[in-house]
Design a protein around this motif. Structure first.
Motif, short mmCIF file in Angstrom:
data_model
loop_
_atom_site.label_atom_id
_atom_site.label_comp_id
_atom_site.label_asym_id
_atom_site.label_seq_id
_atom_site.Cartn_x
_atom_site.Cartn_y
_atom_site.Cartn_z
N GLN A 34 21.22 -11.17 -9.59
CA GLN A 34 22.45 -11.88 -9.93
C GLN A 34 23.54 -11.71 -8.88
O GLN A 34 24.62 -12.29 -9.01
N GLY A 35 23.26 -10.94 -7.83
CA GLY A 35 24.25 -10.73 -6.77
C GLY A 35 25.44 -9.89 -7.20
O GLY A 35 26.52 -9.99 -6.61
N ARG A 36 25.28 -9.05 -8.22
CA ARG A 36 26.37 -8.19 -8.70
C ARG A 36 26.15 -6.78 -8.15
O ARG A 36 25.69 -5.89 -8.87
N LEU A 37 26.46 -6.58 -6.87
CA LEU A 37 26.19 -5.33 -6.19
C LEU A 37 27.43 -4.46 -6.14
O LEU A 37 28.53 -4.93 -5.82
N HIS A 38 27.24 -3.19 -6.47
CA HIS A 38 28.33 -2.22 -6.38
C HIS A 38 28.31 -1.60 -4.98
O HIS A 38 27.29 -1.66 -4.28
N HIS A 39 29.42 -0.98 -4.60
CA HIS A 39 29.47 -0.41 -3.25
C HIS A 39 29.01 1.05 -3.22
O HIS A 39 28.78 1.59 -2.13
N ALA A 40 28.85 1.69 -4.39
CA ALA A 40 28.43 3.09 -4.42
C ALA A 40 27.57 3.34 -5.65
O ALA A 40 27.97 2.99 -6.78
N TYR A 41 26.39 3.94 -5.43
CA TYR A 41 25.47 4.27 -6.51
C TYR A 41 25.19 5.77 -6.48
O TYR A 41 25.04 6.36 -5.40
N LEU A 42 25.13 6.38 -7.65
CA LEU A 42 24.83 7.80 -7.77
C LEU A 42 23.58 7.97 -8.62
O LEU A 42 23.55 7.55 -9.78
N PHE A 43 22.54 8.58 -8.06
CA PHE A 43 21.28 8.83 -8.77
C PHE A 43 21.20 10.33 -9.06
O PHE A 43 21.28 11.15 -8.14
N THR A 44 21.06 10.67 -10.34
CA THR A 44 20.98 12.08 -10.75
C THR A 44 19.66 12.32 -11.48
O THR A 44 19.07 11.40 -12.05
N LEU A 130 22.81 7.14 2.83
CA LEU A 130 22.08 7.87 1.79
C LEU A 130 22.40 9.36 1.94
O LEU A 130 21.94 10.02 2.88
N ILE A 131 23.19 9.89 1.01
CA ILE A 131 23.62 11.30 1.05
C ILE A 131 22.87 12.05 -0.04
O ILE A 131 23.11 11.85 -1.24
N ASP A 132 21.93 12.90 0.36
CA ASP A 132 21.11 13.66 -0.59
C ASP A 132 21.77 15.00 -0.91
O ASP A 132 22.44 15.59 -0.04
N GLU A 133 21.58 15.47 -2.14
CA GLU A 133 22.20 16.71 -2.62
C GLU A 133 23.70 16.70 -2.34
O GLU A 133 24.27 17.64 -1.78
N VAL A 134 24.34 15.62 -2.77
CA VAL A 134 25.75 15.42 -2.46
C VAL A 134 26.64 16.49 -3.09
O VAL A 134 27.76 16.73 -2.62
N HIS A 135 26.16 17.16 -4.13
CA HIS A 135 26.99 18.18 -4.78
C HIS A 135 27.22 19.39 -3.88
O HIS A 135 28.07 20.24 -4.19
N GLN A 166 27.08 17.93 -12.45
CA GLN A 166 28.23 18.62 -13.02
C GLN A 166 29.14 19.21 -11.93
O GLN A 166 30.31 19.47 -12.17
N LYS A 167 28.59 19.41 -10.74
CA LYS A 167 29.38 19.98 -9.66
C LYS A 167 30.17 18.93 -8.87
O LYS A 167 30.92 19.29 -7.97
N LEU A 168 29.98 17.67 -9.21
CA LEU A 168 30.72 16.62 -8.50
C LEU A 168 32.11 16.47 -9.11
O LEU A 168 32.27 16.51 -10.34
N PRO A 169 33.12 16.27 -8.27
CA PRO A 169 34.47 16.05 -8.82
C PRO A 169 34.54 14.76 -9.64
O PRO A 169 33.85 13.78 -9.32
N PRO A 170 35.33 14.74 -10.68
CA PRO A 170 35.47 13.51 -11.46
C PRO A 170 35.95 12.33 -10.63
O PRO A 170 35.63 11.18 -10.94
N THR A 171 36.70 12.61 -9.57
CA THR A 171 37.18 11.51 -8.72
C THR A 171 36.04 10.82 -7.99
O THR A 171 36.11 9.63 -7.70
#
Length: 653
Positions: A34-44, A130-135, A166-171
């Motif tokens: 549908q072309g509805r792409l976000h600019h940031a995805y977080l996979f946990t 692609l940033i792995d283990e971003v926490h 859980q270690k990621l900032p809410p921001t």
């Protein structure tokens, strides 16, 4: 050519090759289409469930050129053959920047990374970070990333992966679309491993794959790595014995031997099996875990046999073993095992804790159970209890492992069997009338010594009520019963014994009768209804007996017909309890309970109790409705009587 491990060789390259994670796959495919792409995805998710694999597939979807070079070329099904797809698969795509945050935690590393964000992609359509283990990033690194993460250039996409969100900032979390990847169930892992090994032409045993699937603990990558190790350990084969030795897994035969000793209620054998286990120096805490795991599978085998897995290649053995336990015992043993596992930390040693837990299972078995009942599979959930069906019960006086039964509390009727040519007809053809005891409270029934015989045909109309004193006549008016109860016929004159005045109150029913001489000493259905409340039955046994009618009595055996809807409650232990209660009442017969349709004209104790309860309720409602005080409240205040809340005086205790 160098060998490539299975985890890398069989890594999915498209969404359709992905195993599991359908909820994430569906969301990403729909967004791409549908072309509805976000600019940031977080996979946990935990390790090995496909976080970086999903990110790489998404990078291929964003940069595949098979559909064109412009934005219209974005697709959810990358071709895998264009230059961009091949470069991503081979790890040489310039515009896919993979960053290991665990090794680049400093703020200087993050600033250096972001300095190149403003430049357009060199080879592909989008520049993907692609940033792995971003926490693992430091607080300063997160702060440096925030502004770019919120408003990146249109040609930049951020794909973040972490095992500890859980270690990621809410921001940071608020600026990303978050997808939580689930653990892989053992069934899914075993299915995928079977396909991989079949494609690799590696012989395997299914039970070995179940060991690998459970050892992987939800991680497909760990399962593939363990499979590589098992192939090497087994010299090109994956067999149960080799995998068990490699993983240090306890032999399932020892665990089943412990459970069989529990089924036989054999404490000596139980301790002997623990001694045999001790020779192999096992982890006794792990042994208890395996025992509780088997008990869990036995509960599934009893309730939903088709849902039982073949995790150890022992499905048929467990189905046979499940029939040797009652459902109550399995639940009790499981609960004791779970509690014993928690007590192991404070035990003198682990073997002592295991032995005490197993002995506790036998010590706390319900008393009065002569032996485990035979359980048909599956147990059905359409009845009030889940008690398994049992085999024919032995005579009440011959209980195994118990003392002699108590002497009968009531005189036994004549037990001479009639001649074969003159077999008595079924009790619903010619029988005494059904009395009207109150079903919910057995303690309210009067003694049989106060009862008088009341012959009446069960197939004909019943007398509604015996005569009441004049002062209670207004409370004894008949009301139409509710539900499916039979309509009450007109009163007929029947001979009854005189009762004391203290018994003839408005809320009590006619007393039941003992076995009368007019039935030639045979126990009829009316006798069954008369004595039901005096038998002292309770729990599931009472529920089972309340759905039975007397079919035949030959002086030695008493046949009861059971409502088929209660067949799941039919167990040997309940039949023995019913037989013993009848023997104490004075009916010394061998009890036979068989399923069969009950004629509509025959009333079971449960149906009788429901009908009488409806009558008492109707009389109570009528009495309240005619009360002058209630009528005054209705006239003055517009009050309304809520009939469902009315309870007769005798039902309040």
């Amino acid at each position: 050519m160098s060998y490539q491990v299975l985890a890398r060789k069989w890594r999915p390259r498209t969404f359709h090759e992905l195993v599991g994670q359908e909820h994430v796959q569906r969301a990403l495919v729909n967004a791409l289409d549908q072309g509805r792409l976000h600019h940031a995805y977080l996979f946990t998710g935990t390790r090995g469930v496909g976080k970086t694999t999903l990110a790489r597939i998404l990078a291929k979807c964003l940069n595949c050129t098979a559909g064109g070079r412009g934005d219209e070329g974005v697709t959810s099904t990358p071709c895998g053959e264009c230059d961009s797809c091949l470069a991503i698969d081979e790890g040489r795509f310039v515009d896919l920047i993979e960053v290991d945050a665990a090794s680049r935690t400093k703020v200087e590393d993050t600033r250096e990374l972001l300095d190149n964000v403003q430049y357009a992609p060199t080879q592909g359509r989008y520049k993907v970070y692609l940033i792995d283990e971003v926490h693992m990033l430091s607080t300063s690194s997160f702060n440096a990333l925030l502004k770019t993460l919120e408003e990146p250039p249109p040609h930049v996409k951020f794909l973040l992966a972490t095992t500890d969100p859980q270690k990621l900032p809410p921001t940071v979390l608020s600026r990303c679309l978050q997808f939580t990847l689930k653990h892989m169930p053992p069934e899914r892992i075993v299915d995928h491993l079977g396909k991989v090994l079949a494609a690799e032409s590696v012989p395997f045993e299914e039970s070995a794959l179940w060991l690998l699937g459970r050892a992987a603990e939800g991680s497909m990558r760990d399962a593939m790595s363990l499979t590589d190790q098992a192939i090497a350990f087994g010299q090109g084969r994956v067999e149960h014995a080799d995998v068990a030795a490699m993983l240090g897994t306890l032999d399932q035969h020892h665990v089943l031997a412990l459970v069989e000793a529990l089924a036989d209620v054999d404490a000596a054998r139980l301790l002997a099996e623990v001694g045999n286990l001790a020779e192999h120096a096992p982890d006794f805490a792990g042994v208890l875990d395996e025992v509780t795991g088997v008990l869990h599978r036995l509960a599934i085998a009893q309730m939903v046999p088709e849902a039982l897995d073949n995790a150890q290649g022992d499905r048929e053995a467990l189905l046979a073993l499940a029939s040797r336990f009652t459902a109550e015992d399995v639940q009790l043993y499981y609960q004791i095992g779970i509690q014993g596992r928690g007590d192991m930390a404070s035990a003198p040693d682990l073997r002592t804790a295991l032995e005490m837990t197993l002995l506790r299972m036998l010590a706390f078995r319900p008393q009065g159970v002569p032996r485990p009942a035979t359980t048909p599979l599956p147990l059905r959930g359409n009845s009030e209890g889940g008690t398994p069906q049992g085999s024919d019960a032995p005579p009440a006086g011959s209980q195994e492992g118990g003392g002699k039964s108590e002497a009968p509390r009531h005189p036994s009727p004549s037990s001479e069997p009639p001649a074969e040519s003159t077999a008595p007809p079924p009790p619903w053809v010619e029988a005494e009338p059904a009395p009207e005891p109150e079903f919910p409270a057995a303690s309210q029934a009067p003694s049989p010594a106060e009862f008088a015989a009341t012959p009446h045909s069960l197939g004909e109309e019943r007398p509604s009520e015996v005569s009441r004193p004049a002062e209670s006549h207004s409370m004894a008016q008949e009301a139409p019963p509710s539900g499916d109860a039979e309509p009450e016929p007109e009163p007929v004159s029947v001979p009854v014994a005189e009762k004391p005045d203290s018994v003839a109150v408005s809320n009590e029913e006619p007393a039941p009768a003992v076995v009368s001489d007019e039935t030639n000493g045979h126990f009829s259905h009316s006798d069954w209804l008369a004595c039901f409340e005096t038998l002292g039955l309770g729990g599931l046994t009472r529920n089972l007996a309340a759905g039975c009618v007397v079919e035949k009595d030959d002086g030695e055996r008493l046949w009861l017909r059971l409502d088929p809807t209660l067949s799941a409650m039919r167990a040997e232990i309940h039949i023995e309890r019913m037989q013993q209660a009848l023997a104490e009442y004075g009916i010394t017969r061998r009890l036979e309970v068989e399923e069969g349709e009950i004629p509509a004209s025959v009333e079971t104790p449960r149906q009788q109790a429901e009908r009488l309860a409806a009558q008492r309720h109707a009389r109570a409602v009528e009495a309240l409705g005619s009360d002058p005080h209630v009528q005054q409240l209705q006239r003055v205040f517009g009050a309304r009587l809520i009939e469902s809340t009315v309870k007769p005086a005798g039902d309040l205790n």
